[in-house]
Design an enzyme around this catalytic site. Structure first.
Site, mmCIF file in Angstrom:
data_model
loop_
_atom_site.group_PDB
_atom_site.id
_atom_site.type_symbol
_atom_site.label_atom_id
_atom_site.label_comp_id
_atom_site.label_asym_id
_atom_site.label_seq_id
_atom_site.Cartn_x
_atom_site.Cartn_y
_atom_site.Cartn_z
ATOM 1 N N GLY A 61 0.846 -1.199 0.000
ATOM 2 C CA GLY A 61 0.000 0.000 0.000
ATOM 3 C C GLY A 61 0.870 1.234 0.000
ATOM 4 O O GLY A 61 2.052 1.163 0.343
ATOM 5 N N CYS A 88 5.495 -6.141 1.413
ATOM 6 C CA CYS A 88 5.808 -4.719 1.296
ATOM 7 C C CYS A 88 5.234 -3.939 2.492
ATOM 8 O O CYS A 88 5.686 -4.132 3.611
ATOM 9 C CB CYS A 88 5.306 -4.183 -0.043
ATOM 10 N N TYR A 89 4.191 -3.121 2.288
ATOM 11 C CA TYR A 89 3.610 -2.419 3.441
ATOM 12 C C TYR A 89 3.118 -3.440 4.474
ATOM 13 O O TYR A 89 3.256 -3.231 5.689
ATOM 14 C CB TYR A 89 2.430 -1.553 2.977
ATOM 15 N N HIS A 175 7.624 -7.815 -3.719
ATOM 16 C CA HIS A 175 6.319 -8.234 -4.261
ATOM 17 C C HIS A 175 6.453 -9.551 -5.033
ATOM 18 O O HIS A 175 6.796 -9.527 -6.221
ATOM 19 C CB HIS A 175 5.783 -7.153 -5.217
ATOM 20 N N GLU A 177 4.107 -11.261 -6.169
ATOM 21 C CA GLU A 177 2.987 -11.351 -7.118
ATOM 22 C C GLU A 177 3.293 -10.696 -8.466
ATOM 23 O O GLU A 177 2.575 -10.895 -9.445
ATOM 24 C CB GLU A 177 1.720 -10.725 -6.501
ATOM 25 N N ASP A 233 -15.640 -7.497 -21.875
ATOM 26 C CA ASP A 233 -16.129 -7.389 -20.492
ATOM 27 C C ASP A 233 -17.657 -7.290 -20.449
ATOM 28 O O ASP A 233 -18.325 -8.052 -19.748
ATOM 29 C CB ASP A 233 -15.540 -6.158 -19.782
ATOM 30 N N SER A 235 -19.679 -8.000 -22.764
ATOM 31 C CA SER A 235 -20.307 -9.164 -23.400
ATOM 32 C C SER A 235 -20.416 -10.322 -22.410
ATOM 33 O O SER A 235 -21.448 -10.994 -22.331
ATOM 34 C CB SER A 235 -19.500 -9.616 -24.614
ATOM 35 N N LYS A 372 -8.714 -8.963 -17.136
ATOM 36 C CA LYS A 372 -9.180 -9.227 -18.498
ATOM 37 C C LYS A 372 -8.996 -10.688 -18.920
ATOM 38 O O LYS A 372 -9.886 -11.296 -19.501
ATOM 39 C CB LYS A 372 -8.420 -8.299 -19.433
HETATM 40 P P1 XMP Z 1 -4.792 2.677 -19.969
HETATM 41 O O1 XMP Z 1 -4.929 3.642 -21.097
HETATM 42 O O2 XMP Z 1 -5.294 3.231 -18.681
HETATM 43 O O3 XMP Z 1 -5.769 1.475 -20.321
HETATM 44 O O4 XMP Z 1 -3.412 2.103 -19.850
HETATM 45 C C1 XMP Z 1 -5.749 0.220 -19.721
HETATM 46 C C2 XMP Z 1 -6.722 -0.663 -20.470
HETATM 47 O O5 XMP Z 1 -8.067 -0.229 -20.240
HETATM 48 C C3 XMP Z 1 -8.695 0.159 -21.444
HETATM 49 N N1 XMP Z 1 -9.466 1.379 -21.142
HETATM 50 C C4 XMP Z 1 -10.775 1.399 -20.865
HETATM 51 N N2 XMP Z 1 -11.686 0.416 -20.843
HETATM 52 N N3 XMP Z 1 -13.352 1.999 -20.265
HETATM 53 C C5 XMP Z 1 -12.983 0.726 -20.552
HETATM 54 O O6 XMP Z 1 -13.835 -0.166 -20.557
HETATM 55 C C6 XMP Z 1 -12.509 3.049 -20.275
HETATM 56 O O7 XMP Z 1 -12.870 4.178 -20.021
HETATM 57 C C7 XMP Z 1 -11.143 2.715 -20.592
HETATM 58 N N4 XMP Z 1 -10.017 3.477 -20.701
HETATM 59 C C8 XMP Z 1 -9.012 2.612 -21.031
HETATM 60 C C9 XMP Z 1 -7.566 0.405 -22.426
HETATM 61 O O8 XMP Z 1 -7.983 0.239 -23.767
HETATM 62 C C10 XMP Z 1 -6.537 -0.603 -21.981
HETATM 63 O O9 XMP Z 1 -6.792 -1.898 -22.475
#
Ligand code: XMP
Length: 516
Positions: A61, A88-89, A175, A177, A233, A235, A372
């Site tokens: 943390g 860590c923390y 860490h 993990e 997600d 879907s 994901k």
């Molecule tokens: P970043 O740009 O933060 O993105 O490194 C990390 C992952 O998340 C996706 N991403 C989003 N997905 N709503 C979503 O459902 C959002 O507002 C959003 N912004 C970013 C991005 O494509 C990447 O896979």
């Protein structure tokens, strides 16, 4: 009770990697539940009614154990004989609770560090003299009471790992993990199976049933709306909610005008086969209007988040529904700073982008604990079409956050067309499977070029392609020059408004995957 599953509790101190710990445990077919850092022994007892709790891990943390905003544990949880490991923390707070000395480190350690294993026992069993580990700490444990022993140290950290001499209490300053800790998997394995003596009696299938039940309970088995973007997600959330609610579910797909080419048609093709109410809302005009002249990325995200909710509210009235389900996953939450004690990186449209006033009785996020690739596994289990399971992630605000500066129809057309070219060429080159995401961004910069012997002044388009495991970190992909050349030539030939194409060679961190 025979069918209680072995479980490890992870106490959440707000570290970026807290959920990664839980996920690493689940990867080993042992169930893990994340709980608040100040959980009481009584609350743990209540959890034991449901789960066979075999061990506790204290996460990392951002706080300091002696700062003003110190996050504590209830010391009584140490009175039980349950195995405990602090990371860590968590390592520091354990040391402090048992009356060890924790102070600001003379040399702070961030990133890869070499630790010297003094005693390869317990969690460190089977490890060699020197180990590469991932550290990120400003405080250090300097001493411990006599009934503890030091298991590892670094040049700057005299107690990098410890254990109680007679009880299963461990602390690791690093860490395990995080994949950069070379033998982190072995350390976690040792804790889970040798120290806690868990049986690998949990499987991903169990989570499907748990989520379906959770949706039923939270939605009171009543009419419910789900926001469906066609990404993996939402879907999966739709497929699970369909199981829980059947025809009580209305899936709403909002075409805000910032979707990729062919996306709306593909989604229609997949979801019109489901036995749910499936509605497509054409909302391009209202989104573009709201975003007129807006340049600041967080402002854009908030406007889109709010507009999404307003559309859902309108549809909910028509469908007589009071609940909203969203496909939010864990990284959306951590990046939006919505996890207690974590920082806001960007407001994901379905978390930090939500307006304050929402006319729903409840928002249900059944995937909020998952990453994901776990969602992808569930998608496979649910037999969702392959092209959907393997689809690259796409942000809810869509191409709007890949259009830097003011959003115009011309820029959206350009980013849409260049995105299509990148997708086609990456797929033709057989690289799609190796990449997490590949897309284009239209910058707010124009540059001079020469086309057909005449001066041209056009857009600069950036290509972004990254490799990643769970989007918390990412590396830019080393795409062959020939593929990049083909993409660049096609973009400048097929899109007259573009004069320059650049390739983004930044990792995450320090960049993020999306540009806004
Ligand atoms: P970043 O740009 O933060 O993105 O490194 C990390 C992952 O998340 C996706 N991403 C989003 N997905 N709503 C979503 O459902 C959002 O507002 C959003 N912004 C970013 C991005 O494509 C990447 O896979």
């Amino acid at each position: 009770m025979q069918n209680k599953i072995d479980t490890i509790l992870v106490l959440n101190f707000g570290g970026q990697y807290c959920h990664l710990i839980s996920r690493r445990i689940r990867e080993r077919n042992v169930y893990s539940e994340i709980v608040p850092h100040d959980i009481s022994p009584k609350e743990i007892e209540a959890l034991k009614e449901k789960f066979n709790v075999k061990g506790i891990i204290l996460s990392g943390g951002p706080a300091s154990v002696y700062g003003q905003n110190t996050l504590k544990i209830d010391p009584r949880i140490l009175e039980d004989d349950m195995p405990i490991m602090g990371l860590c923390y968590g390592h520091q707070i354990l040391a402090q609770v048992v009356k060890g000395k924790v102070e600001s480190a003379a040399y702070k350690e961030f990133g890869i560090a070499q630790v010297i294993i003094d005693k390869p026992v317990g969690v460190l069993e089977g490890l060699s003299g020197k180990e590469k580990v991932w550290m990120s700490h400003s405080d250090t444990v300097y001493s411990l009471p006599d009934d503890f022993e030091v298991l590892a140290h670094t040049n700057n950290c005299p107690i990098a790992a410890f254990r109680h001499k007679h009880r299963n209490i461990y602390g690791l300053q690093w860490h395990p993990e995080v994949i950069h800790t070379e033998n982190g998997a072995k350390m976690l394995h040792n804790f889970i199976f040798n120290v806690c003596k868990c049986d690998a009696n949990w499987q991903m299938e169990d989570i499907v049933e748990k989520i379906v039940q959770e949706i039923k309970t939270k939605a009171d088995n009543e009419k419910t709306i789900i926001g469906l973007s066609g990404g993996i997600d939402s879907s999966v959330a739709t497929a699970l909610a369909a199981r829980a609610l059947n025809e009580k579910l209305t899936a709403v797909y909002v075409d805000h005008g910032f979707m990729r080419e062919g996306e709306t048609e593909a989604i229609q093709e997949t979801f019109s086969k489901f036995k749910i109410n499936f509605i497509i809302i054409q909302a391009k005009e209202r989104f573009i209007k709201k975003l007129e002249g807006i340049t600041e990325p967080e402002h854009k995200r908030k406007i889109i988040g709010e507009e999404f909710i307003r559309v859902f509210e309108e549809e909910a009235i028509k469908a007589d529904a009071q609940y909203l389900i969203q496909g939010t996953i864990y990284p959306d939450i951590i990046e939006s700073g919505a996890s207690k004690n974590s920082a806001n990186i960007k407001s994901h449209h379905n978390v930090g982008g939500l307006p304050e006033k929402i006319k729903f009785k409840k928002i249900i996020e059944p995937l909020r604990e998952l990453y994901k690739d776990e969602v992808r596994k569930i998608a496979k289990m649910l037999n969702l079409p392959n092209e959907l399971v393997n689809r690259q992630p796409f942000p809810g605000p869509g191409l709007a956050v890949r259009t830097i500066g003011p959003i115009t129809e011309e820029k959206i057309r350009t980013v849409k067309h260049s995105d299509k070219i990148v997708r086609e060429e990456i797929e033709n080159a057989g690289l799609a499977e190796t990449l997490w995401q590949y897309f284009t961004v239209i910058t707010d910069t124009k540059a001079t070029g020469v086309k057909g012997d005449a001066r041209a002044y056009g857009y600069v388009v950036a290509i972004r392609a990254v490799e990643s495991r769970e989007a918390m970190t990412a590396s830019f992909a080393k795409i062959p020059y020939e593929v990049l050349e083909k993409i660049s030539t096609r973009i400048t030939n097929e899109i007259p408004e573009v004069t320059h194409v650049v390739y983004d060679i930044t990792h995450k961190p320090p960049a993020t995957i999306e540009w806004e």
